[in-house]
Design a protein around this motif. Structure first.
Motif, short mmCIF file in Angstrom:
data_model
loop_
_atom_site.label_atom_id
_atom_site.label_comp_id
_atom_site.label_asym_id
_atom_site.label_seq_id
_atom_site.Cartn_x
_atom_site.Cartn_y
_atom_site.Cartn_z
N UNK A 116 -0.24 1.46 7.63
CA UNK A 116 -0.94 2.59 6.60
C UNK A 116 -1.49 3.90 7.51
N UNK A 117 -1.83 4.99 6.84
CA UNK A 117 -2.19 6.09 7.55
C UNK A 117 -3.66 5.96 8.27
N UNK A 118 -3.82 7.04 9.10
CA UNK A 118 -4.88 6.82 10.23
C UNK A 118 -6.29 6.80 9.37
N UNK A 119 -6.31 7.55 8.33
CA UNK A 119 -7.51 7.59 7.28
C UNK A 119 -7.86 6.25 6.56
N UNK A 120 -6.93 5.41 6.52
CA UNK A 120 -7.25 4.07 5.83
C UNK A 120 -7.98 2.98 7.00
N UNK A 121 -7.61 3.18 8.32
CA UNK A 121 -8.29 2.10 9.29
C UNK A 121 -9.74 2.48 9.27
N UNK A 122 -10.32 1.13 9.18
CA UNK A 122 -11.92 0.92 9.24
C UNK A 122 -12.40 0.22 7.88
N UNK A 123 -13.73 0.41 7.73
CA UNK A 123 -14.29 -0.51 6.75
C UNK A 123 -14.64 0.33 5.68
N UNK A 124 -14.10 -0.40 4.33
CA UNK A 124 -14.18 0.28 3.01
C UNK A 124 -15.32 -0.92 2.32
N UNK A 125 -15.93 -0.33 1.25
CA UNK A 125 -16.88 -1.14 0.56
C UNK A 125 -16.71 -0.90 -0.78
N UNK A 131 -2.34 -10.27 7.07
CA UNK A 131 -1.33 -9.10 7.46
C UNK A 131 -1.22 -8.33 6.18
N UNK A 132 -0.94 -6.85 6.34
CA UNK A 132 -0.61 -6.44 5.20
C UNK A 132 0.51 -5.34 5.69
N UNK A 133 1.14 -4.82 4.69
CA UNK A 133 1.82 -3.57 4.84
C UNK A 133 1.65 -2.62 3.75
N UNK A 134 2.20 -1.41 4.13
CA UNK A 134 1.81 -0.29 3.25
C UNK A 134 3.26 0.31 2.47
N UNK A 135 3.53 0.46 1.32
CA UNK A 135 4.71 0.75 0.72
C UNK A 135 4.50 1.67 -0.60
N UNK A 136 5.02 2.82 -0.67
CA UNK A 136 4.71 3.44 -2.09
C UNK A 136 3.20 3.62 -2.38
N UNK A 137 2.36 3.98 -0.98
CA UNK A 137 0.96 3.95 -1.53
C UNK A 137 0.37 2.89 -1.88
N UNK A 138 0.76 1.41 -1.61
CA UNK A 138 0.01 0.35 -2.22
C UNK A 138 -0.01 -0.50 -0.71
N UNK A 139 -1.21 -0.92 -0.58
CA UNK A 139 -1.50 -2.08 0.29
C UNK A 139 -1.07 -3.58 -0.19
N UNK A 140 -0.25 -3.91 0.72
CA UNK A 140 0.73 -5.08 -0.07
C UNK A 140 0.51 -6.34 0.86
N UNK A 141 0.05 -7.48 0.05
CA UNK A 141 -0.18 -8.64 0.81
C UNK A 141 0.57 -9.62 0.23
N UNK A 142 1.60 -10.55 1.07
CA UNK A 142 2.24 -11.64 0.55
C UNK A 142 3.43 -10.94 -0.62
N UNK A 143 3.63 -9.78 -0.34
CA UNK A 143 4.67 -9.11 -1.23
C UNK A 143 3.99 -8.74 -2.74
#
Length: 603
Positions: free
Chosen positions: A417-426, A462-474
């Motif tokens: 994912x992009x750099x701005x995503x990295x870190x903690x979100x609440x 683990x996650x991946x990013x595709x089409x501006x979505x964070x994806x877990x287990x597809x």
């Protein structure tokens, strides 16, 4: 006819013949001098092997003018002639091209003038200088400008704030914030009382007065205004700096004035509008050659430009294989002095950096090498085929390198994912009644994420990013808004970035964390504080509902309203105190402060 009359007429004829001969000698000598400067065969640069070899020792070159070109060796500048012979030793820190037989040279941060023999017409004593025009040159000393003649004499004292060169016998000067025009004796021909940002040169008996970026006037040699008009110079000058050399001037009875972002209004000498056009012709026939560009590379977004030269008929004279031709930009018209133009090649280094893909290259190298040479109008130049091939291959390597970097970056973004995503979100947790129950945290760390709720780590995956979505287990879970750089949960709730730290953990209490009861006395106390906060919110919600009901029914009791407002503010003050001083949660305290402001406005 008497014999005396015959003798007198013979004497008159003799003196006429003598006068003609003297004119031919003096005037012809001047004409011959000018001819030798610009037109005879010796002034044409022939790109012979001897000439090519002679210029190899120089680190940098400048364009030819009047049969001479500035050259740099060991960071010092001098001049060569059209044969490549160094006729003025490299000794100056900076120099400019010859004009009217003289060149400006700099030594010890002071400027002066030399002739083609290297003799100093004016010693290096001025802080700034202009080239000679019509036999006079502008010089600056102590921030004031004046003029010198071809004998090196300061014929007009340095007294003006800004000046222009002489054109048609007049020069624009600025004094005490106002413009005027003087002649070569320093006398005011047009009084210095013109209020404008800049006064242009005279051309065909008229001068352009730049009032500001939206207004202009045209005056005659008496200073009378011939006509005025509106214009749009907001886009015309580079870096918003007024460049006198680019101010409009009459050429063949026409004046081109920028009227909007790309168009020109053309006026005649009386101020009549001739036409509207998007093509600036202006003084094009004075400089009949145009720099054109060719786009290179097959990868979109990684193109690079090279430039060449065309004539007025759009015929290609010099192929587009160079980084630069002189100092001209793409689309600009230039003249050709002594049959050649300055051309520049550059070799890209290893440190290639991608940049904005606008009018120019989409990448550059901060360790590139520059090579200077000359090209004639037959397309021949002073570079070896080996060097040209080497420079071209360096660009191709740079393109391939950047393409691979783009591929890797795309893979990385898909993986992390992009750099701005990295870190903690609440995200705030509430029950079915909207009561605050704490916070859930998602900490993204370059392909892995940890989820915390109520102070406990509940998942790591683990996650991946595709089409501006964070994806877990597809399965997509979080939506990414790259424009606003925010994360949106599957429930449509906007999450708040609380830290850029990818190792962030809310389990040990911080300014933004959740709470749990795991048997620890401190956690039990925190839970009690959280419960009190929730009860205060419930009380406040009841009062807000009562107030809304009163307004809906139109039965508003001012005293009751005052009571509700006082208590709502008191509840928020208590919540702020608990959050800040008991839980030491500055973020939560700020939220309650914002709610207090909302209460005050609402009530």
């Amino acid at each position: 006819m008497t014999q005396n009359n015959i003798r007198n007429k013979s004497k008159i004829r003799l003196w006429v013949i003598i006068a003609i001969v003297l004119c031919l000698i003096l005037g012809g000598g001047y004409i011959l001098k000018q001819f030798n400067i610009t037109n005879n065969k010796d002034s044409i640069v022939e790109l012979t092997p001897d000439f090519i070899e002679a210029i190899q020792k120089y680190e940098q070159l400048k364009k030819f003018s009047e049969g001479y070109a500035a050259v740099c060796k060991d960071d010092k500048w001098g001049y060569i002639n059209t044969k490549g012979k160094e006729i003025i030793q490299c000794q100056y820190s900076d120099v400019n091209s010859f004009h009217e037989g003289y060149a400006t040279v700099c030594k010890d941060d002071k400027w002066g003038y030399v002739n083609t023999h290297g003799e100093e017409l004016v010693k290096c004593q001025y802080s700034d200088v202009f080239p000679f025009y019509e036999g006079y040159a502008a010089v600056c000393k102590d921030d004031k400008w004046g003029y010198v003649d071809t004998k090196g004499k300061e014929i007009i004292q340095c007294q003006y704030s800004v000046v222009n060169c002489f054109f048609e016998g007049l020069a624009a000067v600025l004094k005490n914030g106002k413009w005027g025009y003087i002649d070569t004796k320093g006398e005011e021909v047009v009084p210095i009382n013109i209020e404008a940002e800049f006064a242009g040169r005279f051309s065909e008996g008229l001068a352009f007065i730049y009032k500001d970026e939206n207004n202009f006037s045209v005056i005659d040699r008496k200073g009378d205004i011939i006509f005025s008009g509106n214009c749009d110079f907001s886009w015309y000058f580079k870096s918003n700096i007024v460049d006198e050399s680019h101010l409009p001037r009459y050429f063949q009875g026409e004046l081109y004035i920028p009227s909007n972002s790309s168009n020109f209004t053309v006026y005649d000498s009386k101020g009549n509008k001739i036409k509207e056009t998007d093509e600036y012709l202006g003084n094009k026939s004075e400089m009949p050659y145009t720099v054109f560009a060719k786009e290179n590379g097959n990868i979109e977004g990684l193109k690079y430009l090279t430039v060449g030269l065309k004539d007025a008929n759009d015929k290609e004279l010099i192929p587009a294989i160079y980084k630069h031709i002189g100092v001209a930009e793409i689309g600009e018209n230039i003249d050709v002095s002594n049959g050649v133009v300055l051309v520049v090649l550059n070799e890209m280094g290893e440190n290639v950096v991608e940049c904005y893909a606008g009018e120019f290259d989409s990448f550059y190298s901060n360790d590139e090498k520059w090579f200077y040479g000359y090209a004639d109008l037959k397309g021949h130049d002073t570079f070896s085929e080996e060097l040209k091939k080497k420079c071209k291959e360096s660009y191709e390597r740079a393109v391939n390198k950047l393409f691979q970097q783009k591929v890797e970056e795309k893979r990385r973004l898909n993986r992390e994912g992009p750099d701005w995503l990295q870190g903690a979100w609440r995200m705030q947790l509430t029950d079915d009644y909207g009561r605050h129950l704490g916070y859930m945290y998602e900490v993204f760390n370059h392909g892995t994420s940890k989820t915390y709720a109520n102070g406990s780590l509940i998942s790591e995956r683990n996650y991946t990013v595709s089409d501006d979505m964070v994806i877990y287990d597809n399965n997509g879970y979080y939506q990414l808004d790259n424009d606003r750089q925010i994360v949106i949960s599957a429930d449509g709730l906007k999450m708040q970035k609380v830290s850029n730290d990818t190792s962030y953990s809310p389990t040990s209490y911080s300014s933004s964390r959740s709470y749990s009861d795991n048997g620890n006395s401190n956690n039990r106390q925190e839970r009690e504080y959280m419960l009190k906060l929730s009860k205060l919110s419930d009380k406040g919600r009841e009062l807000v509902n009562e107030l809304s009901s009163m307004r809906a029914n139109g039965n508003i009791d001012p005293f009751r309203v005052m009571y509700i407002k006082q208590n709502l503010i008191r509840y928020k003050d208590e919540q702020i105190d608990i959050a800040a001083n008991k839980l030491h949660d500055s973020q939560l305290a700020r939220e309650y402060m914002e709610q207090k402001d909302t209460v005050q406005n609402f009530v």
